[in-house]
Design a protein around this motif. Structure first.
Motif, PDB file in Angstrom:
ATOM      1  N   GLN A   1       1.585  14.553  -8.873  1.00 52.87           N
ATOM      2  CA  GLN A   1       2.646  15.800  -9.242  1.00 52.87           C
ATOM      3  C   GLN A   1       2.901  16.130 -10.312  1.00 52.87           C
ATOM      4  O   GLN A   1       2.986  17.172 -10.827  1.00 52.87           O
ATOM      5  N   LEU A   2       3.308  15.150 -11.070  1.00 50.66           N
ATOM      6  CA  LEU A   2       3.752  15.236 -12.666  1.00 50.66           C
ATOM      7  C   LEU A   2       2.588  15.910 -13.307  1.00 50.66           C
ATOM      8  O   LEU A   2       2.803  16.440 -14.277  1.00 50.66           O
TER       9      LEU A   2
ATOM     10  N   ALA B   1       0.863  -1.345  -0.018  1.00 53.70           N
ATOM     11  CA  ALA B   1       0.050   0.037  -0.087  1.00 53.70           C
ATOM     12  C   ALA B   1       1.016   1.226   0.012  1.00 53.70           C
ATOM     13  O   ALA B   1       0.452   2.296  -0.726  1.00 53.70           O
ATOM     14  N   GLN B   2       1.805   1.226   0.704  1.00 49.81           N
ATOM     15  CA  GLN B   2       2.869   2.364   0.812  1.00 49.81           C
ATOM     16  C   GLN B   2       3.582   2.640  -0.366  1.00 49.81           C
ATOM     17  O   GLN B   2       3.674   3.792  -0.746  1.00 49.81           O
ATOM     18  N   ASP B   3       3.839   1.600  -1.412  1.00 51.72           N
ATOM     19  CA  ASP B   3       4.625   1.809  -2.351  1.00 51.72           C
ATOM     20  C   ASP B   3       3.447   2.217  -3.347  1.00 51.72           C
ATOM     21  O   ASP B   3       3.735   3.211  -4.331  1.00 51.72           O
ATOM     22  N   PHE B   4       2.169   1.773  -3.381  1.00 51.64           N
ATOM     23  CA  PHE B   4       1.261   2.197  -4.349  1.00 51.64           C
ATOM     24  C   PHE B   4       0.906   3.601  -4.125  1.00 51.64           C
ATOM     25  O   PHE B   4       0.601   4.531  -5.153  1.00 51.64           O
ATOM     26  N   ASN B   5       0.759   4.152  -2.976  1.00 51.96           N
ATOM     27  CA  ASN B   5       0.348   5.284  -2.464  1.00 51.96           C
ATOM     28  C   ASN B   5       1.571   6.524  -3.093  1.00 51.96           C
ATOM     29  O   ASN B   5       1.320   7.674  -3.525  1.00 51.96           O
ATOM     30  N   GLN B   6       2.736   6.014  -2.942  1.00 47.59           N
ATOM     31  CA  GLN B   6       4.212   6.940  -3.142  1.00 47.59           C
ATOM     32  C   GLN B   6       3.946   7.023  -4.786  1.00 47.59           C
ATOM     33  O   GLN B   6       4.306   8.219  -5.209  1.00 47.59           O
ATOM     34  N   LYS B   7       3.681   6.001  -5.504  1.00 43.52           N
ATOM     35  CA  LYS B   7       3.680   6.105  -6.990  1.00 43.52           C
ATOM     36  C   LYS B   7       2.427   6.957  -7.403  1.00 43.52           C
ATOM     37  O   LYS B   7       2.447   7.907  -8.305  1.00 43.52           O
ATOM     38  N   LYS B   8       1.267   7.035  -6.764  1.00 45.85           N
ATOM     39  CA  LYS B   8       0.143   7.778  -7.038  1.00 45.85           C
ATOM     40  C   LYS B   8       0.402   8.900  -6.936  1.00 45.85           C
ATOM     41  O   LYS B   8       0.013  10.089  -7.669  1.00 45.85           O
ATOM     42  N   LYS B   9       1.286   9.464  -5.607  1.00 45.74           N
ATOM     43  CA  LYS B   9       1.307  10.786  -5.405  1.00 45.74           C
ATOM     44  C   LYS B   9       2.215  11.329  -6.403  1.00 45.74           C
ATOM     45  O   LYS B   9       2.177  12.736  -6.790  1.00 45.74           O
TER      46      LYS B   9
END
Length: 252
Positions: free
Chosen positions: A51-52, A39-47
């Motif tokens: 931003q991009l 979940a942490q990895d998914f949320n980091q990529k989503k964020k």
């Protein structure tokens, strides 16, 4: 007492169950610690994607910076413009000709310095110098057995190993040959070794310039695709130029 027992019951450690045997073909059952990492990895990529996306929406289409002159986008792929792409074929050929002339001038300079060093040194004190021979002719085997080389050369026996600067006994008696100061001889040997080292370095540099000159001449000959060789006998290496076989051409 009963309240204490109830409190002990409430502190029971609840463990996550393992994968049931009927579902063992699906692999290990995901635990909470595995889910948290995913979940942490998914949320980091989503964020990061958010931003991009925001940066792309906020970008000014009329924005200009000087690097745009030397870069372009082709089919959505960014490319850097090379310096040679802004030059014509004639300009590139002129630059390469100037480079060849520079190599020629540097090699000529190195050859002059090399000839000057060789004329001063003569390889007298070199460690790998060729062994000289001195042939003495005699009339018989008995004369050969009784021959005293030091007496024949009129020098001291301790000086027979020298190939140069070998004084005669008469010069030693008359004082014409004076022994040299050891410190001065040490300094001379040091300077001579330094000169030989410089000679070796210049010979190596001249050889490298010669190979580079040959490579550049061949590239100039092949430029434009008009003079194509029949085949390649030897590929180009760091220490040698390529060797080509050219078609025989009748000269008028």
């Amino acid at each position: 007492m009963s309240s204490f027992k109830n409190a002990m019951k409430s502190q029971k450690t609840h463990r996550e169950r393992h994968q049931p045997e009927s579902r063992s073909n699906l692999g290990l059952l995901e635990k909470k610690k595995d889910y948290k990492l995913r979940a942490q990895d998914f949320n980091q990529k989503k964020k990061t994607l958010q931003q991009l996306r925001k940066k792309a929406l906020d970008k000014n289409p009329d924005e200009f910076y000087y690097h745009m002159i030397n870069s372009k986008t082709v089919d959505g792929v960014h490319h850097e413009k090379g310096k040679e792409s802004q030059l014509s074929v004639e300009q590139i050929a002129l630059m390469q000709t100037q480079d060849l002339n520079y190599i020629l001038s540097k090699r000529t300079s190195e050859k002059r310095k090399l000839d000057k060093l060789q004329s001063h040194l003569h390889l007298i004190s070199a460690g790998d110098k060729p062994c000289n021979t001195h042939t003495i002719f005699v009339d018989s085997e008995q004369e050969k057995a009784n021959l005293n080389i030091a007496q024949y050369l009129e020098t001291h026996p301790a000086l027979l190993g020298r190939t140069h600067n070998r004084p005669r006994l008469s010069d030693l008696k008359n004082g014409k040959f004076k022994p040299t100061d050891p410190e001065k001889m040490k300094l001379i040997r040091r300077e001579t070794a330094k000169a030989y080292k410089e000679l070796e370095q210049r010979m190596d540099r001249e050889e490298k310039l010669s190979v580079l000159q040959r490579k550049m001449e061949l590239r100039a000959l092949l430029r434009g695709g008009k003079n194509k060789p029949l085949k390649v006998l030897k590929e180009e290496t760091k220490t040698s130029a390529p060797v080509y076989v050219w078609a025989k051409e009748r000269k008028r």
